[in-house]
Design a protein around this motif. Structure first.
Motif, PDB file in Angstrom:
ATOM      1  N   TYR A 377      11.644  19.304  -9.072  1.00 58.78           N
ATOM      2  CA  TYR A 377      12.447  18.196  -8.560  1.00 58.78           C
ATOM      3  C   TYR A 377      12.182  16.908  -9.354  1.00 58.78           C
ATOM      4  O   TYR A 377      13.097  16.099  -9.549  1.00 58.78           O
ATOM      5  CB  TYR A 377      12.156  17.985  -7.074  1.00 58.78           C
ATOM      6  CG  TYR A 377      12.899  18.956  -6.197  1.00 58.78           C
ATOM      7  CD1 TYR A 377      14.224  18.720  -5.843  1.00 58.78           C
ATOM      8  CD2 TYR A 377      12.295  20.116  -5.729  1.00 58.78           C
ATOM      9  CE1 TYR A 377      14.923  19.602  -5.044  1.00 58.78           C
ATOM     10  CE2 TYR A 377      12.981  21.011  -4.932  1.00 58.78           C
ATOM     11  CZ  TYR A 377      14.293  20.745  -4.596  1.00 58.78           C
ATOM     12  OH  TYR A 377      14.974  21.633  -3.812  1.00 58.78           O
ATOM     13  N   LEU A 395      22.016  19.515  -4.414  1.00 60.65           N
ATOM     14  CA  LEU A 395      20.907  20.454  -4.249  1.00 60.65           C
ATOM     15  C   LEU A 395      20.956  21.022  -2.840  1.00 60.65           C
ATOM     16  O   LEU A 395      21.026  20.263  -1.864  1.00 60.65           O
ATOM     17  CB  LEU A 395      19.563  19.762  -4.478  1.00 60.65           C
ATOM     18  CG  LEU A 395      19.345  19.123  -5.861  1.00 60.65           C
ATOM     19  CD1 LEU A 395      18.029  18.382  -5.889  1.00 60.65           C
ATOM     20  CD2 LEU A 395      19.369  20.186  -6.942  1.00 60.65           C
ATOM     21  N   ASP A 397      18.631  23.523  -0.543  1.00 64.92           N
ATOM     22  CA  ASP A 397      17.355  24.231  -0.562  1.00 64.92           C
ATOM     23  C   ASP A 397      16.773  24.249   0.843  1.00 64.92           C
ATOM     24  O   ASP A 397      17.258  23.560   1.745  1.00 64.92           O
ATOM     25  CB  ASP A 397      16.392  23.560  -1.538  1.00 64.92           C
ATOM     26  CG  ASP A 397      15.534  24.602  -2.265  1.00 64.92           C
ATOM     27  OD1 ASP A 397      15.269  25.648  -1.649  1.00 64.92           O
ATOM     28  OD2 ASP A 397      15.155  24.360  -3.421  1.00 64.92           O
TER      29      ASP A 397
END
Length: 474
Positions: A377, A395, A397
């Motif tokens: 990241y 993103l 996740d």
């Protein structure tokens, strides 16, 4: 073209021009026959003023109407006959019941009951003139006898009347049946005469017309078939020309594509730049087993990356197909996508300025592999500040790693959880797979403890503990 000529030769013509002439000739002969047919019909109408069919047709129609009226009358008579018969049977049945009731009363009137005929107990004493059983005053039987005689006389009169009506119905039905048989015989005779007259009329006057009609229909059918064959040959030639043009364009496009591919492969500067960017992404993300000295190979035409150590060329090559770790494979692919966007941004290539990375840390634990988790990241956030500043990054996740406070980034973070009104999922109607509504974590409460005891199963534990859709950062 040879096949088209062969088909035309088989039908008796040598070219399309000869085919069109033959079609015109057939249609001309058909028009001549149509004129002859019209002349024959007009002569027949002038020669025959009145035919036997014209005389028999009104008689047959009259007999049909008469038979219809007789059938209707017979249906009405049958309905009246059935109704009167039922009435007669009802009267006779009621008369019989009345007689049986009177006989029973006459028999029981002379019986002196001392015990109840129902329960056989002794009857109490009654006053004079009262019934020994019910205790009511006796009714004089004399009026009843007079009434019985009147009723029997009325019943007999009504029965005689109904029998007479039924007999007349039967006689009328028999007369109508005989009349209908006679009319049906006359109609059958008229119909036979009509059929014979029609047969004689057709054979004498229309045989020639029918023959010409059949000949004309055959000529028109042949002309239609040949005209369709002519259109077919034209369509075949048009298709051949279209196919030839398509094949020419295909060859030109193939040549252009081949030249473009060769030019692209000959210009290795972008490929070398992509290799450098790819290895830079891998090392900055801290992917285990990858160093900055490793050699990246991008072989055409697929350009799938493969990595081997520089010091040991004979060692195993790492690629999309050979990498065994699930978490490492996700990082391997994600870094390649990031490198492509970096190259497109540097070369101003027409690549969409949108990068979506879904579940890059799906098989990597943020607790066991904290350095790996934060390194990926951090690499993304650094690139967002520098090379990918104009690229929107999405993103998805299972966990969220916030950028350092010193990074001036605009980040929108959203947590999504099933059946949570505060943090609803991306799909509102999404539910747990369990039929009773129990979530996987509730169904297996010891899953987290098992995951802590077995670090190798960290990916499965994380998958059970987290929601299907993690936070999204833009």
């Amino acid at each position: 073209m040879v096949s088209t000529v062969r088909v035309l030769t088989e039908v008796g013509v040598e070219s399309e021009e000869a085919l069109r002439k033959k079609v015109d000739s057939l249609r001309g002969r058909a028009d001549d026959l149509q004129e002859e047919i019209e002349d024959a019909r007009s002569r027949a109408q002038n020669q025959l003023t009145r035919h036997a069919l014209d005389e028999l047709r009104p008689e047959a129609r009259r007999l049909d109407e008469e038979l219809g009226r007789i059938d209707a009358a017979m249906a009405d008579l049958r309905a009246s006959h059935d109704r009167d018969t039922r009435h007669l049977n009802e009267i006779e049945t009621l008369s019989l019941k009345f007689k049986r009731s009177a006989s029973a009363r006459a028999v029981l009137s002379g019986v002196a009951f001392t015990a109840c005929p129902r329960c056989a107990q002794s009857l109490p004493p009654r006053e004079a003139g009262c019934c020994d059983v019910c205790g009511q005053i006796d009714v004089d039987a004399a009026p009843y006898s007079v009434e019985q005689v009147v009723i029997e006389r009325d019943v007999k009169a009504r029965v005689v009347e109904l029998k007479d009506i039924i007999a007349r119905h039967q006689n009328s039905l028999a007369d109508l049946g005989r009349t209908r048989e006679l009319l049906a015989a006359q109609k059958a005779k008229i119909e036979a005469e009509r059929n014979e007259a029609s047969r004689r009329f057709d054979s004498a006057l229309l045989s020639a017309i029918l023959g010409k009609e059949r000949e004309r229909a055959a000529l028109l059918q042949e002309a239609t078939s040949l005209a369709a064959l002519s259109r077919l040959s034209q369509m075949v030639e048009a298709q051949k020309e279209s196919i030839a043009g398509i094949e020419t364009r295909e060859r030109l496009l193939r040549d252009d594509l081949k030249a473009a591919r060769e030019a692209a492969e000959s210009n290795a500067s972008n490929v070398e730049k992509l290799k450098e960017l790819y290895i830079d992404c891998l090392t900055r993300a801290g992917v285990p087993g990858i160093s900055a000295d490793d050699v990246v190979e991008l072989s055409p035409p697929s350009f799938f990356p493969s990595i081997r150590p520089k010091t040991d060329p004979e060692s195993q090559v790492t690629s999309f197909a050979t990498i065994s770790s699930g978490g490492k494979k996700n990082l391997f692919k994600s870094c390649f996508a990031i490198a492509l966007h970096r190259l497109a941004e540097a070369e101003k290539a027409p690549l969409p300025s949108l990068l979506i990375i879904d579940s890059a840390m799906k098989n990597i634990s943020e607790r066991e592999n904290r350095r790996q988790f934060e390194g990926f990241y951090r690499m993304l956030y650094e690139l967002k500040l520098e090379e990918l500043s104009l690229t929107q990054i999405v993103l998805i996740d299972k966990e969220y790693s916030a950028p350092p406070a010193k990074f001036d980034l605009e980040v929108n973070e959203r947590h999504m959880k099933l059946e949570d009104p505060v943090s609803p999922p991306l799909i509102p109607y999404l539910r747990n797979d369990a039929e009773d509504g129990v979530s996987p974590t509730q169904a297996f409460p010891d899953a987290a403890e098992v995951a802590e005891d077995r670090p190798l199963s960290d990916a499965r534990a994380e998958s059970r503990e987290s929601s299907p859709n993690g936070p999204t950062a833009t």
